[in-house]
Scaffold this motif. Structure first.
Motif, mmCIF file in Angstrom:
data_model
loop_
_atom_site.group_PDB
_atom_site.id
_atom_site.type_symbol
_atom_site.label_atom_id
_atom_site.label_comp_id
_atom_site.label_asym_id
_atom_site.label_seq_id
_atom_site.Cartn_x
_atom_site.Cartn_y
_atom_site.Cartn_z
ATOM 1 N N SER A 1 0.848 -1.187 0.000
ATOM 2 C CA SER A 1 0.000 0.000 0.000
ATOM 3 C C SER A 1 0.880 1.233 0.000
ATOM 4 O O SER A 1 1.586 1.496 0.973
ATOM 5 C CB SER A 1 -0.916 0.008 1.228
ATOM 6 O OG SER A 1 -1.701 1.177 1.272
ATOM 7 N N GLY A 2 0.873 1.984 -1.116
ATOM 8 C CA GLY A 2 1.658 3.211 -1.187
ATOM 9 C C GLY A 2 3.136 2.944 -1.003
ATOM 10 O O GLY A 2 3.761 2.186 -1.754
ATOM 11 N N ASP A 3 3.719 3.543 0.042
ATOM 12 C CA ASP A 3 5.147 3.361 0.302
ATOM 13 C C ASP A 3 5.482 1.976 0.852
ATOM 14 O O ASP A 3 6.643 1.578 0.874
ATOM 15 C CB ASP A 3 5.632 4.424 1.295
ATOM 16 C CG ASP A 3 5.615 5.830 0.705
ATOM 17 O OD1 ASP A 3 5.657 5.945 -0.533
ATOM 18 O OD2 ASP A 3 5.529 6.799 1.483
ATOM 19 N N SER B 1 7.667 -3.525 -5.707
ATOM 20 C CA SER B 1 6.837 -2.334 -5.888
ATOM 21 C C SER B 1 6.826 -1.962 -7.360
ATOM 22 O O SER B 1 7.700 -2.366 -8.129
ATOM 23 C CB SER B 1 7.348 -1.158 -5.046
ATOM 24 O OG SER B 1 8.677 -0.825 -5.414
ATOM 25 N N ASP C 1 0.616 5.315 -9.576
ATOM 26 C CA ASP C 1 1.425 6.080 -8.624
ATOM 27 C C ASP C 1 0.602 7.123 -7.879
ATOM 28 O O ASP C 1 1.153 8.085 -7.336
ATOM 29 C CB ASP C 1 2.603 6.746 -9.345
ATOM 30 C CG ASP C 1 2.158 7.634 -10.501
ATOM 31 O OD1 ASP C 1 0.929 7.772 -10.719
ATOM 32 O OD2 ASP C 1 3.034 8.191 -11.184
ATOM 33 N N GLU C 2 -0.733 6.938 -7.836
ATOM 34 C CA GLU C 2 -1.606 7.854 -7.107
ATOM 35 C C GLU C 2 -2.571 7.062 -6.248
ATOM 36 O O GLU C 2 -2.841 5.898 -6.508
ATOM 37 C CB GLU C 2 -2.409 8.730 -8.067
ATOM 38 C CG GLU C 2 -1.588 9.672 -8.922
ATOM 39 C CD GLU C 2 -2.487 10.509 -9.818
ATOM 40 O OE1 GLU C 2 -2.989 11.541 -9.339
ATOM 41 O OE2 GLU C 2 -2.707 10.112 -10.974
ATOM 42 N N ASP C 3 -3.123 7.737 -5.232
ATOM 43 C CA ASP C 3 -4.098 7.142 -4.316
ATOM 44 C C ASP C 3 -3.467 5.941 -3.611
ATOM 45 O O ASP C 3 -2.256 5.891 -3.429
ATOM 46 C CB ASP C 3 -5.381 6.744 -5.065
ATOM 47 C CG ASP C 3 -6.044 7.942 -5.739
ATOM 48 O OD1 ASP C 3 -6.025 9.031 -5.145
ATOM 49 O OD2 ASP C 3 -6.572 7.787 -6.852
ATOM 50 N N GLU C 4 -4.291 4.999 -3.173
ATOM 51 C CA GLU C 4 -3.768 3.816 -2.498
ATOM 52 C C GLU C 4 -3.306 2.818 -3.547
ATOM 53 O O GLU C 4 -4.112 2.158 -4.199
ATOM 54 C CB GLU C 4 -4.838 3.175 -1.615
ATOM 55 C CG GLU C 4 -4.318 1.952 -0.859
ATOM 56 C CD GLU C 4 -5.417 1.245 -0.087
ATOM 57 O OE1 GLU C 4 -5.682 0.072 -0.393
ATOM 58 O OE2 GLU C 4 -6.009 1.884 0.798
ATOM 59 N N VAL C 5 -2.003 2.710 -3.724
ATOM 60 C CA VAL C 5 -1.439 1.817 -4.733
ATOM 61 C C VAL C 5 -1.280 0.424 -4.133
ATOM 62 O O VAL C 5 -0.593 0.244 -3.122
ATOM 63 C CB VAL C 5 -0.078 2.326 -5.237
ATOM 64 C CG1 VAL C 5 0.506 1.345 -6.244
ATOM 65 C CG2 VAL C 5 -0.232 3.704 -5.854
ATOM 66 N N HIS D 1 0.485 -2.709 -4.854
ATOM 67 C CA HIS D 1 1.590 -3.075 -5.743
ATOM 68 C C HIS D 1 1.387 -4.442 -6.393
ATOM 69 O O HIS D 1 1.868 -4.666 -7.507
ATOM 70 C CB HIS D 1 2.907 -3.025 -4.976
ATOM 71 C CG HIS D 1 3.276 -1.646 -4.537
ATOM 72 N ND1 HIS D 1 3.767 -0.703 -5.402
ATOM 73 C CD2 HIS D 1 3.182 -1.034 -3.321
ATOM 74 C CE1 HIS D 1 3.995 0.429 -4.743
ATOM 75 N NE2 HIS D 1 3.644 0.249 -3.478
ATOM 76 N N SER E 1 -4.776 0.907 -8.382
ATOM 77 C CA SER E 1 -4.919 2.075 -7.523
ATOM 78 C C SER E 1 -6.383 2.238 -7.155
ATOM 79 O O SER E 1 -7.265 2.164 -8.017
ATOM 80 C CB SER E 1 -4.430 3.328 -8.253
ATOM 81 O OG SER E 1 -4.735 4.498 -7.512
#
Length: 316
Positions: free
Chosen positions: A174-176, A205, A210-214, A216, A234
């Motif tokens: 999720s994201g990062d 990853s 690359d936006e919102d809740e990614v 992976h 996403s």
């Protein structure tokens, strides 16, 4: 219960063939997406091809799972796809311990009609699809390395040249927070999935979305040659989207001299989407399968917009 694999496959294929075609069956729309479910209960969160069924461009028989959680809500359906016709979808009753939030599905190699379905918390169910129903054969098995708070959306089975079967699965990330991919040997026996020790673990990853809740890894499959394919998606956590997605060649699964699975996944900087859908497309791919010749079959869970499937060739 029928246990002979060939008979199971024949029964399922006959059931699909006997199903009436949807009223007003028409050719696929110009963008190639075909609706397989309506509304928030009709998404596709996992997909597997029916072993032994005919395949080709626009041609496949598949089993799909849905991430529904309530009593009386469908968990498994069969989908019959034929060129120039609307999909024929048949929802199946579930027999056995009722799962919540099924997120992934793959066929057991060499055992037609047998599948492993995985729920978001990491429970793996051995499911037999035959005679118009889906039957959970035993209680679910926990994925090795599962921890509280993990969220899983992918699972694949791969049989190598030695005849051994390996499972590959991943947290979605999720994201990062990167996805974590694991691999282990597995045996689908009388007591359900029996996993060996995890022999490979790697973080992963994607550069897009690359936006919102990614997420992976929203699904994962392993091709016959060991290529690991993944989808990413996403989700703005709004049931109307907009969503975006991509499909990647993520690397390879190999087997070493000790007969252990080895993962060699690509770093993010080396990844390039094989298929890409923007927010304007508004598609959240949560399920992938592959026909011969790297012909992909994507399945979406588009929340309020239901579920759809699409064929796309991604071969070299």
């Amino acid at each position: 219960m029928i246990r002979n694999g060939i008979v199971v496959a024949a029964t399922l294929c006959a059931s699909l063939a006997a199903a009436p075609l949807s009223a007003g069956a028409t050719a696929a729309p110009a963008d190639g997406w075909q609706r397989t479910g309506s509304g928030i209960l009709g998404g596709v969160s996992g997909i597997a091809l029916v072993e032994g069924a005919p395949t080709g461009r626009g041609l496949a028989d598949a089993v799909v799972v849905r991430d529904n959680k309530g009593d009386g809500e469908n968990r498994v359906a069969t989908v019959r796809l034929r060129p120039g016709r609307a999909p024929v979808v048949r929802e199946l009753p579930w027999l056995g311990m009722l799962p919540a939030d099924l997120e992934a599905l793959d066929a057991v190699p060499g055992r037609p009609g047998h599948y492993v379905a995985v729920a978001s918390r990491g429970n793996a169910y051995h499911v037999v699809v035959a005679d118009g129903r889906a039957t959970a054969e035993q209680e679910p098995a926990a994925l090795p390395g599962r921890r509280d708070g993990d969220n899983y959306e992918s699972f694949a089975l791969h049989r190598d040249r030695s005849g051994r079967t390996f499972a590959v699965w991943a947290t979605r990330g999720s994201g990062d927070e990167k996805a974590v991919v694991r691999a282990a040997s597995v045996r689908i026996g009388a007591h359900g999935p029996e996993f060996g020790a995890v022999s490979a673990r790697q973080e992963f990853s994607v550069p897009y979305p690359d936006e919102d809740e990614v997420r992976h890894i929203s699904d994962l499959k392993v091709l016959d040659d060991g290529t690991v394919m993944v989808s990413a998606a996403s989700d703005p956590n709004v049931d109307d989207g907009p969503f975006s997605s991509a499909v990647y060649d993520a690397g390879r699964l190999t087997v070493n001299g000790a007969h252990d699975a080895v993962l060699r996944l690509k770093p993010e900087r080396a990844l390039s989407p094989l298929s890409r859908f923007t927010k304007q497309d508004n598609r959240k791919i949560e399920a992938i399968a592959f026909l011969p010749g790297r012909l992909g079959l994507w399945g979406t869970d588009d929340e309020n917009f239901g579920g759809s499937v699409r064929f796309e060739r991604v071969g070299r």
